[in-house]
Write an enzyme that holds these catalytic residues in place. Structure first.
Site, mmCIF file in Angstrom:
data_model
loop_
_atom_site.group_PDB
_atom_site.id
_atom_site.type_symbol
_atom_site.label_atom_id
_atom_site.label_comp_id
_atom_site.label_asym_id
_atom_site.label_seq_id
_atom_site.Cartn_x
_atom_site.Cartn_y
_atom_site.Cartn_z
ATOM 1 N N TYR A 1 0.854 -1.190 0.000
ATOM 2 C CA TYR A 1 0.000 0.000 0.000
ATOM 3 C C TYR A 1 0.886 1.235 0.000
ATOM 4 C CZ TYR A 1 -4.259 2.668 0.771
ATOM 5 O OH TYR A 1 -5.298 3.549 0.643
ATOM 6 N N LYS B 1 -20.617 -19.401 -11.117
ATOM 7 C CA LYS B 1 -19.766 -19.254 -12.306
ATOM 8 C C LYS B 1 -18.336 -18.921 -11.886
ATOM 9 C CE LYS B 1 -20.708 -19.407 -16.095
ATOM 10 N NZ LYS B 1 -21.433 -18.678 -17.136
#
Length: 425
Positions: free
Chosen positions: A39, A94
């Site tokens: 970060y 999916k």
């Protein structure tokens, strides 16, 4: 094997962690330095690199292995319009299949709108996150406009799986069924029951692989799709209009070589099957109950070939054989779209693989002693690990040769990586 309501609900809430997907970090996060790299301040460096060259997003982020599975819930499985939120279990499902079969990461996104324009603009706005867009469970005819416009707007693959996934597997199945029954592709009569998104896309795929358009007869709930029919029509359906008068499926199926069902249960009876040509090809793919029961079709047509969409009968035509591997090849080639050449290549790759000897691990996975190319085995099994090698490589090669790939892969090296269960570097 039947699944009860209680079993399904327990599975989706298993161990107190609802759902089927989670996000897992791919870089170490154990020290202060790791945090500084992941970060702030370290993240600023890839930000600045991507600002200068957008292609570097594929090098410094997960974009090249991330697909959005997106729905508005207007055509969920066979359940109809149940709303965006109700589609989430399917979209997660999916995602699980993408990960299991092709190691592709997925964010499922449910867009709460019935307005195609709002849906299109929403998907276009979030598209920079992804390497590809898998549209799912969107009703016809809006799905055609949504896919076409999004693909024109975006430079990543936009693929409506309800249309093309089934069509690609069907294409492979038909190629082999015609060979086994000694038919020529340009001489057959094909009759469809079902003229929605899947039916129209399947018919288009058959034209691409060599079936003359004039040999395709399409029926829906109102009967034959004929020229000038006033009811239940839209432009994509009109592409397959035949004749100039009404006719029933019972009339149209007479003398057909091939029946393709993408509609509803129990629409075809024994008399209709007997009116087809000798040793017909019957692909009854309505789920969970086909247009004609497998046992009836097999009994009426012992010399023919019967396929369904179910896993408990031979010759399952199911899109799980398609979308994970098609996206794998498209992502690895960094394709701008999934074009006709890639879809045709996928059909031919699957048809060819079905003729190869079956590995022992596939037989074990399906509790079989023996399996070989023939009337009860015309497409590969989804758990065959070679599907990725054959199909993804064929799709990537077609992307490169048709000019839609951003990346020139060493195809032999790529096949070796797929054989080892790894995507392109």
């Amino acid at each position: 094997m039947a699944v009860t309501r209680e079993e399904a609900l327990e599975y989706h809430h298993l161990n107190g962690r609802p759902g089927k997907l989670q996000v897992v970090p791919t870089k170490p996060l154990a020290t202060q330095r790791d945090l500084s790299l992941a970060y702030t301040p370290g993240v600023a460096y890839p930000v600045l690199e991507i600002e200068q060259d957008a292609e570097l997003a594929y090098e410094y982020t997960n974009r090249g292995n991330l697909v959005a599975v997106i729905s508005n819930g207007t055509a969920i499985l066979g359940l109809g319009n149940r709303g965006a939120l109700a589609s989430k279990p399917v979209m997660e499902g999916k995602g699980v299949l993408f990960k299991k079969f092709a190691d592709i990461d997925v964010f499922d996104i449910e867009v709460n709108t019935l307005d195609p324009e709002v849906f299109i603009q929403t998907v276009a706005a979030i598209a920079p996150t992804f390497g590809g867009i898998n549209l799912e469970d969107i009703r016809s005819p809006e799905c055609f406009e949504i896919e076409t416009r999004l693909q024109a707007m975006l430079d990543i693959p936009v693929f409506h799986d309800d249309q093309h996934g089934t069509a690609i597997i069907l294409g492979a199945a038909l190629i082999n069924a015609l060979e086994l029954t000694q038919r020529k592709i340009d001489e057959i009569k094909v009759v469809f029951s079902g003229a929605g998104a899947a039916g129209i896309s399947c018919a288009r795929q058959l034209v691409k692989i060599g079936v003359p358009r004039e040999n395709i007869w399409m029926c829906d709930i109102a009967g034959l799709v004929y020229h000038g029919r006033p009811e239940e029509m839209f432009p994509q359906k009109a592409e397959f209009a035949q004749g100039d008068r009404p006719a029933s499926l019972r009339e149209v199926i007479r003398g057909a070589d091939v029946f393709i069902g993408l509609s509803a249960a129990n629409l075809v009876d024994e008399d209709m099957l007997c009116s087809m040509r000798c040793d017909p090809i019957v692909f009854a793919m309505a789920n969970p109950d086909p247009e004609v029961r497998y046992e009836i079709a097999h009994s009426c047509c012992p010399g023919g070939i019967v396929a369904t969409g179910r896993s408990d009968y031979p010759n399952q035509i199911n899109n799980v054989l398609g979308f994970p591997f098609i996206f794998r090849g498209a992502l690895d080639a960094r394709a701008r779209c999934i074009n006709d050449e890639m879809k045709i290549a996928a059909s031919h790759a699957l048809a060819a693989l079905a003729k190869e000897p079956i590995p022992a691990q596939v037989l074990r996975a399906y509790h079989l002693d023996h399996l070989e190319y023939g009337k009860d085995y015309i497409v590969p099994k989804p758990l065959d690990p070679r599907v990725s090698l054959w199909e993804s490589a064929a799709v990537a090669q077609a992307a490169i040769e048709s000019g839609v790939a951003r990346r020139a892969l060493d195809l032999e090296a790529y096949r070796q990586r797929l054989a080892a269960g790894m995507p392109a570097e």
